[in-house]
Design an enzyme around this catalytic site. Structure first.
Site, mmCIF file in Angstrom:
data_model
loop_
_atom_site.group_PDB
_atom_site.id
_atom_site.type_symbol
_atom_site.label_atom_id
_atom_site.label_comp_id
_atom_site.label_asym_id
_atom_site.label_seq_id
_atom_site.Cartn_x
_atom_site.Cartn_y
_atom_site.Cartn_z
ATOM 1 C CB SER A 96 -0.971 -0.042 1.184
ATOM 2 O OG SER A 96 -2.012 0.884 1.018
ATOM 3 C CG ASP A 220 -6.992 -2.901 -3.373
ATOM 4 O OD1 ASP A 220 -7.595 -2.059 -2.682
ATOM 5 O OD2 ASP A 220 -5.782 -3.156 -3.245
ATOM 6 C CG HIS A 248 -5.754 -2.447 0.283
ATOM 7 N ND1 HIS A 248 -4.964 -2.202 -0.827
ATOM 8 C CD2 HIS A 248 -5.225 -1.704 1.291
ATOM 9 C CE1 HIS A 248 -3.996 -1.345 -0.503
ATOM 10 N NE2 HIS A 248 -4.132 -1.037 0.772
#
Length: 268
Positions: A96, A220, A248
């Protein structure tokens, strides 16, 4: 074993260090800590690799100064860790927000010691929408996140956790994951959200000159799978592996596949 590395005057970051062998340095996402990689920490050392989990400044066990949550400063912190621990032939892993920070490190520090890069659900090259980049959250959406952090941080992080996963996660796990976010400094959480909103890493991609593995959940909702097409196009030696049953949180939702893909990549 753990290390505290001074990255700035009176600013120390924590690095978890487990196992021996080729160093695999993990950079976590917003707003958690190296503890999000526990399923890699218990697996990689069994295969002869050294797991290193860095808590970015403001998160986990690291110090939380008022400033320094832009990608350039975070990348400089990574460089201090690599050099202070004298890591050689590093495999850098960014999840991320840790993804664009890893890429910025390669862009800003040409004399780095990285041999391979792994991007997990990376917020790269951009987290928010721009001209010619219609993917991700609108910048105003991040403004709403920041406002909610200032008024009800636990509630905002609980809602964020609900967006994180495609699969239904057990209650105990959800409580643990929320606690990871709550351990972060509140001002670091806010300032990093500003960085996610404003930073543009498109020009950084061409600076990645190492083999790169991109693992990304097809469902995601935080960093849409469309991000991968920009990363694959911009990074010369990139391979994308889609995760069909993940959002995610692919490192939790399909952890066995994540570990398998990383281990196969390490052996190449």
């Amino acid at each position: 074993m753990g290390h505290y590395i001074e990255v700035d005057q009176n600013v120390n970051v924590y690095v978890e260090d487990v196992g021996e062998g080729t160093p695999i340095l993990f950079l976590h996402g917003w707003p958690v800590s190296h503890k999000m990689f526990e399923y890699q920490q218990i697996e990689l050392p069994k295969h002869g690799y050294r797991f290193l989990g860095m808590d970015l400044r403001g998160y986990g066990k690291s110090d939380a100064p008022w400033n320094g949550y832009d990608y350039d400063t975070m990348a400089a912190d990574v460089d201090k860790v690599v050099r202070e621990l004298d890591l050689q032939d590093v495999v850098l892993v960014g999840f991320s927000m840790g993804g664009p920070i890893a890429i910025r490190y390669l862009a800003n520090f040409k004399e780095n010691r990285v041999q391979k890069l792994v991007l997990l659900g990376a917020a790269a090259p951009l987290f928010t929408q721009r001209d010619e980049y219609p993917h991700g959250l609108e910048q105003s959406g991040v403004d709403d996140i920041i406002a909610n952090l200032k008024s009800d941080r636990p509630g905002m992080l609980k809602d964020f956790g609900g967006m994180f996963f495609h699969q239904d996660m057990p209650d105990a796990f959800s409580d643990w994951f929320l606690n990871l976010g709550l351990t972060a400094s509140p001002h670091a959480t806010i300032h990093s959200a500003v960085a996610l909103r404003d930073e543009d890493g498109r020009v950084d991609l061409a600076s990645v000159h190492v083999p790169t593995l991109i693992l990304h959940g097809k469902h995601d909702e935080i960093c849409p799978f469309e991000f991968t097409s920009f990363m694959e196009e911009g990074i010369p030696e990139a391979t994308v592996v889609p995760f069909e049953n993940s959002g995610h949180g692919l490192v939790f939702e399909e952890k066995e596949k994540v570990n398998h893909e990383i281990l196969q990549f390490l052996k190449r």
